[in-house]
Design a protein around this motif. Sequence first.
Motif, PDB file in Angstrom:
ATOM      1  N   MET A   1       3.459  13.836   1.941  1.00 16.85           N
ATOM      2  CA  MET A   1       4.276  12.817   1.287  1.00 16.85           C
ATOM      3  C   MET A   1       4.449  11.592   2.179  1.00 16.85           C
ATOM      4  N   VAL A   2       4.729  11.851   3.473  1.00 16.19           N
ATOM      5  CA  VAL A   2       4.904  10.748   4.424  1.00 16.19           C
ATOM      6  C   VAL A   2       3.617   9.938   4.529  1.00 16.19           C
ATOM      7  N   ASN A   3       2.480  10.634   4.605  1.00 10.81           N
ATOM      8  CA  ASN A   3       1.194   9.955   4.706  1.00 10.81           C
ATOM      9  C   ASN A   3       0.933   9.096   3.467  1.00 10.81           C
ATOM     10  N   PHE A   4       1.308   9.612   2.307  1.00  3.95           N
ATOM     11  CA  PHE A   4       1.134   8.850   1.065  1.00  3.95           C
ATOM     12  C   PHE A   4       1.976   7.576   1.095  1.00  3.95           C
ATOM     13  N   LEU A   5       3.216   7.680   1.572  1.00  2.36           N
ATOM     14  CA  LEU A   5       4.079   6.503   1.648  1.00  2.36           C
ATOM     15  C   LEU A   5       3.539   5.475   2.625  1.00  2.36           C
ATOM     16  N   GLN A   6       2.976   5.933   3.740  1.00  2.00           N
ATOM     17  CA  GLN A   6       2.393   5.003   4.702  1.00  2.00           C
ATOM     18  C   GLN A   6       1.213   4.258   4.093  1.00  2.00           C
ATOM     19  N   HIS A   7       0.358   5.001   3.383  1.00  2.00           N
ATOM     20  CA  HIS A   7      -0.771   4.341   2.730  1.00  2.00           C
ATOM     21  C   HIS A   7      -0.296   3.385   1.633  1.00  2.00           C
ATOM     22  N   THR A   8       0.798   3.737   0.971  1.00  2.00           N
ATOM     23  CA  THR A   8       1.349   2.854  -0.054  1.00  2.00           C
ATOM     24  C   THR A   8       1.807   1.536   0.552  1.00  2.00           C
ATOM     25  N   PHE A   9       2.495   1.606   1.682  1.00  2.00           N
ATOM     26  CA  PHE A   9       2.938   0.383   2.346  1.00  2.00           C
ATOM     27  C   PHE A   9       1.753  -0.439   2.824  1.00  2.00           C
ATOM     28  N   ASN A  10       0.740   0.238   3.373  1.00  2.00           N
ATOM     29  CA  ASN A  10      -0.463  -0.487   3.792  1.00  2.00           C
ATOM     30  C   ASN A  10      -1.144  -1.148   2.598  1.00  2.00           C
ATOM     31  N   GLY A  11      -1.153  -0.453   1.463  1.00  2.00           N
ATOM     32  CA  GLY A  11      -1.735  -1.027   0.261  1.00  2.00           C
ATOM     33  C   GLY A  11      -0.969  -2.246  -0.224  1.00  2.00           C
ATOM     34  N   LEU A  12       0.343  -2.193  -0.129  1.00  2.00           N
ATOM     35  CA  LEU A  12       1.152  -3.344  -0.527  1.00  2.00           C
ATOM     36  C   LEU A  12       0.903  -4.533   0.391  1.00  2.00           C
ATOM     37  N   VAL A  13       0.738  -4.270   1.687  1.00  2.00           N
ATOM     38  CA  VAL A  13       0.454  -5.357   2.632  1.00  2.00           C
ATOM     39  C   VAL A  13      -0.915  -5.973   2.328  1.00  2.00           C
ATOM     40  N   GLY A  14      -1.925  -5.103   2.114  1.00  2.00           N
ATOM     41  CA  GLY A  14      -3.236  -5.624   1.740  1.00  2.00           C
ATOM     42  C   GLY A  14      -3.192  -6.379   0.427  1.00  2.00           C
ATOM     43  N   GLY A  15      -2.427  -5.859  -0.516  1.00  2.00           N
ATOM     44  CA  GLY A  15      -2.275  -6.532  -1.795  1.00  2.00           C
ATOM     45  C   GLY A  15      -1.543  -7.853  -1.682  1.00  2.00           C
ATOM     46  N   ALA A  16      -0.682  -7.994  -0.667  1.00  2.00           N
ATOM     47  CA  ALA A  16       0.052  -9.237  -0.475  1.00  2.00           C
ATOM     48  C   ALA A  16      -0.907 -10.396  -0.216  1.00  2.00           C
ATOM     49  N   PHE A  17      -1.935 -10.164   0.616  1.00  2.00           N
ATOM     50  CA  PHE A  17      -2.919 -11.219   0.877  1.00  2.00           C
ATOM     51  C   PHE A  17      -3.713 -11.536  -0.388  1.00  2.00           C
TER      52      PHE A  17
ATOM     53  N   LEU B   1      -2.950  -1.536  -3.690  1.00  2.00           N
ATOM     54  CA  LEU B   1      -2.431  -0.164  -3.732  1.00  2.00           C
ATOM     55  C   LEU B   1      -3.532   0.844  -4.042  1.00  2.00           C
ATOM     56  N   VAL B   2      -4.338   0.563  -5.056  1.00  2.00           N
ATOM     57  CA  VAL B   2      -5.380   1.501  -5.454  1.00  2.00           C
ATOM     58  C   VAL B   2      -6.388   1.699  -4.329  1.00  2.00           C
ATOM     59  N   GLN B   3      -6.778   0.611  -3.651  1.00  2.00           N
ATOM     60  CA  GLN B   3      -7.715   0.733  -2.539  1.00  2.00           C
ATOM     61  C   GLN B   3      -7.129   1.600  -1.424  1.00  2.00           C
ATOM     62  N   ALA B   4      -5.858   1.410  -1.106  1.00  2.00           N
ATOM     63  CA  ALA B   4      -5.226   2.201  -0.046  1.00  2.00           C
ATOM     64  C   ALA B   4      -5.140   3.670  -0.434  1.00  2.00           C
ATOM     65  N   TRP B   5      -4.813   3.951  -1.684  1.00  2.00           N
ATOM     66  CA  TRP B   5      -4.714   5.346  -2.121  1.00  2.00           C
ATOM     67  C   TRP B   5      -6.072   6.039  -2.089  1.00  2.00           C
ATOM     68  N   VAL B   6      -7.131   5.316  -2.469  1.00  2.00           N
ATOM     69  CA  VAL B   6      -8.467   5.905  -2.425  1.00  2.00           C
ATOM     70  C   VAL B   6      -8.886   6.164  -0.983  1.00  2.00           C
ATOM     71  N   GLN B   7      -8.601   5.230  -0.084  1.00  2.00           N
ATOM     72  CA  GLN B   7      -8.925   5.411   1.333  1.00  2.00           C
ATOM     73  C   GLN B   7      -8.186   6.594   1.926  1.00  2.00           C
ATOM     74  N   ALA B   8      -7.006   6.887   1.395  1.00  2.00           N
ATOM     75  CA  ALA B   8      -6.214   8.006   1.899  1.00  2.00           C
ATOM     76  C   ALA B   8      -6.880   9.349   1.631  1.00  2.00           C
ATOM     77  N   LEU B   9      -7.841   9.380   0.723  1.00  2.00           N
ATOM     78  CA  LEU B   9      -8.522  10.636   0.398  1.00  2.00           C
ATOM     79  C   LEU B   9      -9.478  11.078   1.491  1.00  2.00           C
ATOM     80  N   GLY B  10      -9.861  10.150   2.390  1.00  2.00           N
ATOM     81  CA  GLY B  10     -10.750  10.515   3.486  1.00  2.00           C
ATOM     82  C   GLY B  10     -11.780   9.439   3.759  1.00  2.00           C
ATOM     83  N   GLU B  11     -12.513   9.610   4.873  1.00  2.00           N
ATOM     84  CA  GLU B  11     -13.483   8.612   5.280  1.00  2.00           C
ATOM     85  C   GLU B  11     -14.591   8.405   4.258  1.00  2.00           C
TER      86      GLU B  11
ATOM     87  N   LEU C   1     -14.498  -0.143  -5.806  1.00  2.00           N
ATOM     88  CA  LEU C   1     -13.622   0.152  -6.934  1.00  2.00           C
ATOM     89  C   LEU C   1     -13.161  -1.109  -7.659  1.00  2.00           C
ATOM     90  N   VAL C   2     -12.837  -2.147  -6.893  1.00  2.00           N
ATOM     91  CA  VAL C   2     -12.324  -3.367  -7.514  1.00  2.00           C
ATOM     92  C   VAL C   2     -13.340  -3.964  -8.478  1.00  2.00           C
TER      93      VAL C   2
END
Length: 293
Positions: free
Chosen positions: A1-17, A250-260, A269-270
């Motif tokens: 769960m913690v790892n998912f939240l971290q990837h979510t925040f990273n996705g939001l930061v990437g999405g911000a740009f 967000l979607v890119q970060a969640w997909v990356q969270a699945l593994g290398e 994906l985009v």
Amino acid sequence: MVNFLQHTFNGLVGGAFLALLALGLAVIFGMLRVVNFAHGAIYMLGAFGAYVLLTEVGLAFWWALILMPLVLALFGMALERLVVARLARLDPLYNFLLTFGLTLILQDAVKSRYGVQSSPYDAPEILSGTLDLGAFDFPAYRVFVLVMAIAVCVGVWWLLSRTRVGVVVRAATERPELSTALGIDVARWVTPVFGFGIGLAGLAGVLAAPIRAVNPLMGADLIIVVFAVVVIGGLGSIFGSVAAGFAIGLVQAWVQALGEHWALLSQVLVFLVMAGVLLWRPAGLFGREEAPA
């Protein structure tokens, strides 16, 4: 769960740009019908401008955050007056080729002065640590970027929806022909709106400098993704561009969270989403279908 939240925040930061860049592109395209391929190069100039101000002038990040968007907005206004406006009545392909050529010029100019290697740019000291978000710690600067991007997007929304000037600009951006027919002098707003869109790209570049490698090609790959985001959200749709930017991040970060092994898919994906949206709804998720001639 913690790892998912971290990837979510990273996705939001990437999405911000993506959201900031797509917002600027949407405003410019909506009013001028110009596909500004130079948007990625302006993003690069924002980052390099921050680097130059720090290393050669001695001005810290906070000065760059104020000065570079203003300088680049003025550059954009001059560019629109001197060059873009001259091609406005021609096929949009001409302005696309113009901005593509400008991209090459700007990239080569920076290469000739600073080379192709990446230049380090440290986050301001006050934002160099981490913040305790409860379940995990997160880099303070990335939190700042996310808050800043959301604030800018909300501020632009408020300006465009809650002020008289904003209503006129939004109407001229999303329905320029109808606005002209209703007596709005769209031409009066073209130059400042173009400069505003360019300034948003410069702001995104300054914010990206401490996170991403500052180099002449940093905007070359990103601009392709941003164009896809704008198409997904809807060409000329301001809300759609911002929403699609954060969603794709967000979607890119969640997909990356699945593994290398999923990293490549996150980049592709985009474009798969863009293809699906174009097939299902050519105007984009939040765009308006053009009436048949």
